[in-house]
Scaffold this motif. Structure first.
Motif, PDB file in Angstrom:
ATOM      1  N   LEU A  44       0.864  -1.245   0.047  1.00 11.07           N
ATOM      2  CA  LEU A  44       0.047  -0.080   0.104  1.00 11.07           C
ATOM      3  C   LEU A  44       0.778   1.353   0.025  1.00 11.07           C
ATOM      4  O   LEU A  44       0.380   2.448   0.184  1.00 11.07           O
ATOM      5  CB  LEU A  44      -1.080  -0.174   1.135  1.00 11.07           C
ATOM      6  CG  LEU A  44      -2.055  -1.158   1.196  1.00 11.07           C
ATOM      7  CD1 LEU A  44      -2.759  -1.118   2.761  1.00 11.07           C
ATOM      8  CD2 LEU A  44      -2.962  -0.988   0.120  1.00 11.07           C
TER       9      LEU A  44
ATOM     10  N   LYS B 144      -5.705   1.972  -3.499  1.00 12.31           N
ATOM     11  CA  LYS B 144      -4.651   1.217  -3.635  1.00 12.31           C
ATOM     12  C   LYS B 144      -5.022  -0.243  -3.154  1.00 12.31           C
ATOM     13  O   LYS B 144      -4.480  -1.187  -3.712  1.00 12.31           O
ATOM     14  CB  LYS B 144      -3.437   1.669  -2.758  1.00 12.31           C
ATOM     15  CG  LYS B 144      -2.580   2.962  -3.228  1.00 12.31           C
ATOM     16  CD  LYS B 144      -1.501   3.242  -2.125  1.00 12.31           C
ATOM     17  CE  LYS B 144      -0.879   4.663  -2.696  1.00 12.31           C
ATOM     18  NZ  LYS B 144       0.153   5.207  -1.798  1.00 12.31           N
TER      19      LYS B 144
ATOM     20  N   ARG C 215      -4.396  -3.274  -5.535  1.00 11.41           N
ATOM     21  CA  ARG C 215      -3.300  -4.121  -5.307  1.00 11.41           C
ATOM     22  C   ARG C 215      -4.162  -5.588  -4.805  1.00 11.41           C
ATOM     23  O   ARG C 215      -3.631  -6.724  -5.124  1.00 11.41           O
ATOM     24  CB  ARG C 215      -2.556  -3.844  -4.048  1.00 11.41           C
ATOM     25  CG  ARG C 215      -1.870  -2.565  -4.366  1.00 11.41           C
ATOM     26  CD  ARG C 215      -0.808  -2.662  -5.521  1.00 11.41           C
ATOM     27  NE  ARG C 215      -0.125  -1.436  -5.989  1.00 11.41           N
ATOM     28  CZ  ARG C 215       0.622  -0.672  -5.446  1.00 11.41           C
ATOM     29  NH1 ARG C 215       1.230  -1.146  -4.342  1.00 11.41           N
ATOM     30  NH2 ARG C 215       1.098   0.463  -5.899  1.00 11.41           N
TER      31      ARG C 215
END
Length: 244
Positions: free
Chosen positions: A28, A52, A56
């Motif tokens: 992150l 994020k 991710r």
């Protein structure tokens, strides 16, 4: 969603992915200590971190939409502020844990409290209460804070114009989570010609923040932690640029 604290859900996601705090923090692009603060609800789960997370970990960020849980916690904290519970010694952390682990139980407690509240004997004298045409005492309706909480809950803590304004500010001013206080101070100066000053508590008297429109100056008490100072900067931007 930037102001919603969702540490419990973030912790569960990390544990489901079998990641340490250091491993998730690296993905992150934040520090492990900052992630720890988020997981313990000492820092908000901000929009950049949410984005994020979505990128991710391929998740739907709606899973972090805590409108209902946030409203439930606010309602429970208000209910347990009733003197009825003074002897129980219930702390805010207890209620946060209840909402995170068993929100259905929390809603049940709240429903029971609200149902019994109207049947309790009023503590103020009859002449201080509203009296109906039949001469019966009518207890006051919900507190203003309850109305606000209900309004926020009805809108799922989402107001499109405010979200768009916040996103525009973030983009145009190049804000960064690592330097948010400095960035917002700069934005206030650049956009609204407002200087920010952190003042000694003695000079602030009984207030924690004061905006002086003639001097174009926002004064913040030194007693405010950094997170609260950041909130006050964003609050002032909203008041000056988006009052409508």
């Amino acid at each position: 969603m930037a102001d919603v604290r969702m540490g419990g859900k973030l912790r569960r996601l990390r544990q489901e992915r079998q990641l340490t705090q250091a491993q998730m923090a690296e993905q992150l692009a934040i520090s492990a200590s900052y992630l720890n603060l988020i997981e313990n609800n000492q820092r908000p789960l901000t929009v950049p971190v949410l984005l994020k997370l979505a990128q991710r970990f391929s998740i739907d960020i709606e899973m972090f939409n805590a409108g209902d849980e946030g409203a439930l916690l606010d309602d429970l904290m208000e209910a347990f502020a009733d003197p009825l519970f003074d002897a129980q010694g219930i702390k805010a952390g207890d209620l946060k844990e209840l909402v995170a682990i068993a929100p259905a139980v929390g809603r049940g407690i709240l429903t029971l409290y609200r149902a019994t509240r109207g049947s309790r004997t009023p503590t103020r004298p009859a002449d201080a209460a509203d009296v109906t045409a039949d001469g019966e005492i009518e207890l006051p309706s919900g507190m203003p804070s309850e109305e606000v909480s209900d309004f926020i809950a009805q809108n799922n803590n989402y107001f499109a114009s405010l979200e768009q304004a916040a996103q525009n500010l973030w983009t145009t001013q190049g804000l960064s989570i690592e330097s948010l206080y400095q960035d917002l101070s700069r934005a206030l100066t650049m956009q609204y010609a407002v200087d920010v000053a952190v003042m000694p508590a003695a000079a602030m008297g009984n207030v924690l923040r004061e905006y002086k429109p003639l001097q174009r100056r926002l004064c913040l008490s030194e007693l405010l932690p950094v997170s609260s100072r950041i909130f006050q900067l964003a609050h002032q931007v909203a008041l000056l640029g988006h009052r409508d």
